[in-house]
Design an enzyme around this catalytic site. Structure first.
Site, PDB file in Angstrom:
ATOM      1  N   HIS A 139       0.835  -1.194   0.000  1.00  0.00           N
ATOM      2  CA  HIS A 139       0.000   0.000   0.000  1.00  0.00           C
ATOM      3  C   HIS A 139       0.879   1.258   0.000  1.00  0.00           C
ATOM      4  O   HIS A 139       2.082   1.185   0.215  1.00  0.00           O
ATOM      5  CB  HIS A 139      -0.922   0.026   1.228  1.00  0.00           C
ATOM      6  N   LYS A 143      -0.419   4.829   4.599  1.00  0.00           N
ATOM      7  CA  LYS A 143      -1.287   3.883   5.320  1.00  0.00           C
ATOM      8  C   LYS A 143      -0.732   3.648   6.715  1.00  0.00           C
ATOM      9  O   LYS A 143       0.463   3.394   6.891  1.00  0.00           O
ATOM     10  CB  LYS A 143      -1.407   2.562   4.558  1.00  0.00           C
TER      11      LYS A 143
END
Length: 251
Positions: A139, A143
């Site tokens: 990600h 995040k």
């Protein structure tokens, strides 16, 4: 038309949901909530504009869930929860609220990812104990939780089908002289960097062959459209806790 409140409306997911809602004739965003604003006022605006059960979509942060639950129950709203990283206490609060209102709660609202969940269960049932199980996710650098809620759900599916414990048998990365891999362990690896929306791969590694199931998200619109689909599906549902597998009829 379904009246909708979008929390975290100025965030990445909030903006995507609002954009997708503009192109959906069955949904109207009638209220938004931004950090620092009154959540009670946002719910009041939602209730004032609706003739039927209104809906709320929340993709903010798990620490905000308790406030959303309290307001949603009081307003008898349909609730779509896309936040991840909840503590045990926060999850218990979600289950308790679901006794009062319909809630769609899922680690990922992408149709493709939920197909991946289904495929992962089936592949694990077929391949059995002859393959080593690993999950790799990547990600964007912003995040905050790790592993992702989607990766955790993939690990839970692998553990459920394999008859092992997620808490005890999942290995989060490997470092040092840890010895050979045990047969029942499930590897979990989180990669962070750049602007990656979300990549997830389940690896089945056997002797002489390897099977990989991969989903890559190129846009947050896939999650936004899924959350709108879930909100519309909740109309007419009894109070309870549902997920995207329910919405898509995959259970």
């Amino acid at each position: 038309m379904l009246p909708l409140l979008v929390t975290g409306a100025s965030g990445r997911m909030g903006q995507a949901i609002r954009a997708c809602a503009e192109g959906d004739p069955a949904v109207e965003v009638v209220a938004t909530h931004h950090e620092g604003q009154s959540l009670a006022e946002a719910f009041s605006a939602l209730s004032a504009s609706s003739k039927g059960p209104p809906a709320v979509i929340d993709f903010t942060h798990h620490s905000f869930t308790a406030q959303v639950l309290e307001q949603a129950v009081a307003a008898h709203c349909l609730l779509v929860l896309g936040t991840t990283g909840h503590t045990g206490e926060e999850r218990a609060a979600i289950h308790q609220a679901a006794q009062r209102i319909p809630i769609a709660f899922a680690p990922n609202f992408s149709v493709g990812v939920n197909t991946l969940f289904w495929l992962t269960r089936k592949a694990t049932e077929i391949l059995g104990d002859d393959f080593d199980l690993e999950v790799v996710e990547m990600h964007h650098k912003h995040k905050v939780d790790s592993p992702s809620g989607t990766a955790r759900r993939l690990g839970e599916i692998l553990a459920e089908v394999s008859g092992v414990s997620y808490e005890n048998d999942v290995q989060h990365g490997r470092h040092g002289d840890i010895g050979p891999r045990s047969q029942k362990e499930i590897g979990m690896h989180a990669v962070r960097g750049g602007d990656v929306v979300g990549d997830h791969t389940v690896i089945y590694a056997g002797d002489g062959e390897r099977v990989e199931l991969t989903h890559k998200a190129a846009s947050r619109q896939t999650f936004a459209n899924g959350s709108l689909r879930a909100a519309k599906w909740l109309i007419g549902q009894d109070p309870g806790l549902y997920d995207m597998q329910d919405v898509l009829g995959l259970h």
